[in-house]
Design a protein around this motif. Structure first.
Motif, short mmCIF file in Angstrom:
data_model
loop_
_atom_site.label_atom_id
_atom_site.label_comp_id
_atom_site.label_asym_id
_atom_site.label_seq_id
_atom_site.Cartn_x
_atom_site.Cartn_y
_atom_site.Cartn_z
N GLU A 1 0.88 -1.11 0.26
CA GLU A 1 0.01 -0.09 0.03
C GLU A 1 0.97 1.06 -0.03
O GLU A 1 2.05 1.16 0.39
CB GLU A 1 -1.17 -0.02 1.09
N PRO A 2 0.53 2.23 -0.66
CA PRO A 2 1.22 3.62 -0.79
C PRO A 2 1.93 4.15 0.57
O PRO A 2 2.86 4.73 0.48
CB PRO A 2 0.41 4.45 -1.44
N ASP A 3 1.27 3.87 1.68
CA ASP A 3 1.61 4.25 3.05
C ASP A 3 3.01 3.36 3.27
O ASP A 3 3.60 3.83 4.52
CB ASP A 3 0.80 4.32 3.90
N GLY A 4 3.53 2.61 2.57
CA GLY A 4 4.74 1.69 2.66
C GLY A 4 4.58 0.56 3.52
O GLY A 4 5.49 -0.09 4.12
N GLY A 5 3.35 0.34 4.06
CA GLY A 5 3.07 -0.55 4.90
C GLY A 5 2.40 -2.06 4.43
O GLY A 5 3.55 -2.76 3.81
N THR A 6 1.36 -2.17 4.46
CA THR A 6 0.89 -3.64 4.25
C THR A 6 1.31 -4.21 2.63
O THR A 6 1.10 -3.33 1.72
CB THR A 6 -0.64 -3.66 4.25
N ALA A 7 1.90 -5.31 2.73
CA ALA A 7 1.92 -6.13 1.30
C ALA A 7 0.62 -6.40 0.99
O ALA A 7 -0.02 -7.39 1.95
CB ALA A 7 2.88 -7.19 1.66
N VAL A 8 0.21 -6.19 -0.40
CA VAL A 8 -1.03 -6.84 -0.55
C VAL A 8 -0.89 -7.83 -2.00
O VAL A 8 -1.81 -8.16 -2.52
CB VAL A 8 -2.11 -5.44 -1.00
N GLY A 9 0.27 -7.78 -2.47
CA GLY A 9 0.65 -8.57 -3.52
C GLY A 9 2.07 -9.12 -3.68
O GLY A 9 3.02 -8.28 -3.24
N CYS A 10 2.51 -10.07 -4.57
CA CYS A 10 4.03 -10.43 -4.72
C CYS A 10 3.93 -11.14 -5.70
O CYS A 10 3.01 -11.67 -6.66
CB CYS A 10 4.22 -11.29 -3.36
N VAL A 11 5.07 -11.36 -6.45
CA VAL A 11 5.55 -12.23 -7.56
C VAL A 11 7.00 -12.27 -7.46
O VAL A 11 7.87 -11.69 -6.93
CB VAL A 11 5.01 -11.44 -8.73
N ALA A 12 7.40 -13.74 -7.78
CA ALA A 12 8.82 -14.22 -7.72
C ALA A 12 9.30 -14.41 -9.26
O ALA A 12 8.74 -14.78 -10.02
CB ALA A 12 8.91 -15.45 -7.04
N LEU A 13 10.55 -14.08 -9.50
CA LEU A 13 11.36 -14.49 -10.58
C LEU A 13 12.33 -15.38 -10.14
O LEU A 13 13.38 -15.02 -9.64
CB LEU A 13 11.96 -13.33 -11.28
N LEU A 14 12.22 -16.66 -10.60
CA LEU A 14 13.29 -17.81 -10.22
C LEU A 14 14.20 -17.96 -11.34
O LEU A 14 13.83 -18.16 -12.40
CB LEU A 14 12.40 -19.06 -10.01
N ALA A 15 15.42 -17.86 -11.19
CA ALA A 15 16.57 -18.14 -12.06
C ALA A 15 16.78 -19.49 -12.31
O ALA A 15 16.92 -20.41 -11.68
CB ALA A 15 17.52 -17.49 -11.84
N HIS A 16 16.77 -19.99 -13.60
CA HIS A 16 17.25 -21.26 -14.31
C HIS A 16 18.23 -21.19 -15.02
O HIS A 16 18.74 -19.81 -15.46
CB HIS A 16 16.07 -22.06 -15.06
N PRO A 17 19.12 -22.03 -15.56
CA PRO A 17 20.20 -22.02 -16.25
C PRO A 17 19.90 -21.42 -17.89
O PRO A 17 18.70 -21.40 -18.13
CB PRO A 17 20.75 -23.49 -16.39
N ASP A 18 20.97 -20.99 -18.66
CA ASP A 18 20.78 -20.37 -19.69
C ASP A 18 19.78 -19.13 -19.72
O ASP A 18 19.03 -18.93 -20.88
CB ASP A 18 20.22 -21.38 -20.82
N ALA A 19 19.79 -18.30 -18.91
CA ALA A 19 19.02 -17.01 -18.74
C ALA A 19 17.65 -17.29 -18.98
O ALA A 19 16.84 -16.47 -19.68
CB ALA A 19 19.60 -16.02 -19.96
N VAL A 20 17.29 -18.32 -18.35
CA VAL A 20 15.87 -18.76 -18.50
C VAL A 20 15.20 -18.36 -16.93
O VAL A 20 15.79 -18.67 -15.94
CB VAL A 20 15.42 -20.22 -18.50
N PHE A 21 13.98 -17.66 -16.72
CA PHE A 21 13.45 -17.21 -15.57
C PHE A 21 12.12 -17.76 -15.69
O PHE A 21 11.46 -17.90 -16.85
CB PHE A 21 13.39 -15.64 -15.45
N GLU A 22 11.48 -18.06 -14.35
CA GLU A 22 10.45 -18.52 -14.27
C GLU A 22 9.51 -17.58 -13.25
O GLU A 22 9.84 -17.06 -12.30
CB GLU A 22 10.22 -19.53 -13.53
N LEU A 23 8.52 -17.13 -13.83
CA LEU A 23 7.40 -16.17 -13.13
C LEU A 23 6.78 -17.01 -12.17
O LEU A 23 5.84 -18.03 -12.80
CB LEU A 23 6.49 -15.13 -14.17
N ALA A 24 6.69 -16.84 -11.06
CA ALA A 24 5.95 -17.77 -9.89
C ALA A 24 5.54 -16.93 -8.70
O ALA A 24 5.94 -15.97 -8.57
CB ALA A 24 7.01 -18.91 -9.66
#
Length: 163
Positions: free
Chosen positions: A63-86
């Motif tokens: 939230e804009p007040d810098g507080g509560t996390a309301v969402g997330c996403v991860a980027l996992l690195a794999h070999p050969d410059a492959v990434f997973e959105l997870a």
């Protein structure tokens, strides 16, 4: 909606509290809709060691007040410059505000910054809103034989990569 006029702030995780928020956001939806797998527990229990240190990132929407996390996403690195959105999640109370869209766009940009040559994801047909969001962002469906990893989540019945 107290923050309807101000969008959430998206940034990389930086503290144990951020790691806890990432875990809690994902455990909620995975446990509600599916079953937490050992692979989930490993990544969610140590996002710095399992995601960030190997060259990926975790983005939190706060939230804009810098507080509560309301969402997330991860980027996992794999070999050969492959990434997973997870591990993308938006709290039920914050859904419908475009937070998922902002997270996907931020993740795509961050993957490019990290040198991604390929970005893929797995999702489930029960998550129709997420599938639509990914398609809108340019992801296209692929078959399991196109996955750049050998073992993948049992619940992933839709596989996609950025076109």
């Amino acid at each position: 909606m107290p923050y309807a006029s101000a969008p959430p702030v998206v940034s990389s995780i930086a503290s144990p509290g951020d790691a806890d928020a990432f875990r809690a956001l994902n455990e909620e939806w995975i446990s509600r809709l599916f079953t937490l797998e050992e692979a989930d527990r490993a990544v969610l229990g140590d996002p710095f060691g399992r995601i960030v240190d190997p060259g990926g990132d975790v983005l939190l929407a706060r939230e804009p007040d810098g507080g509560t996390a309301v969402g997330c996403v991860a980027l996992l690195a794999h070999p050969d410059a492959v990434f997973e959105l997870a591990k993308m999640a938006v709290t039920p109370g914050a859904q419908g505000r475009g937070i998922g869209r902002r997270l996907v766009a931020a993740a795509i940009g961050r993957a490019r910054d990290l040198g991604a040559a390929r970005l893929f994801l797995g999702t489930n047909s029960r998550l129709a809103a997420a599938v639509h969001l990914y398609e809108d962002a340019g992801f296209v469906r692929i078959t399991r034989d196109r996955l750049p990893v050998a073992d993948y989540y049992a619940r992933a019945d839709i596989l996609m990569e950025l076109g």
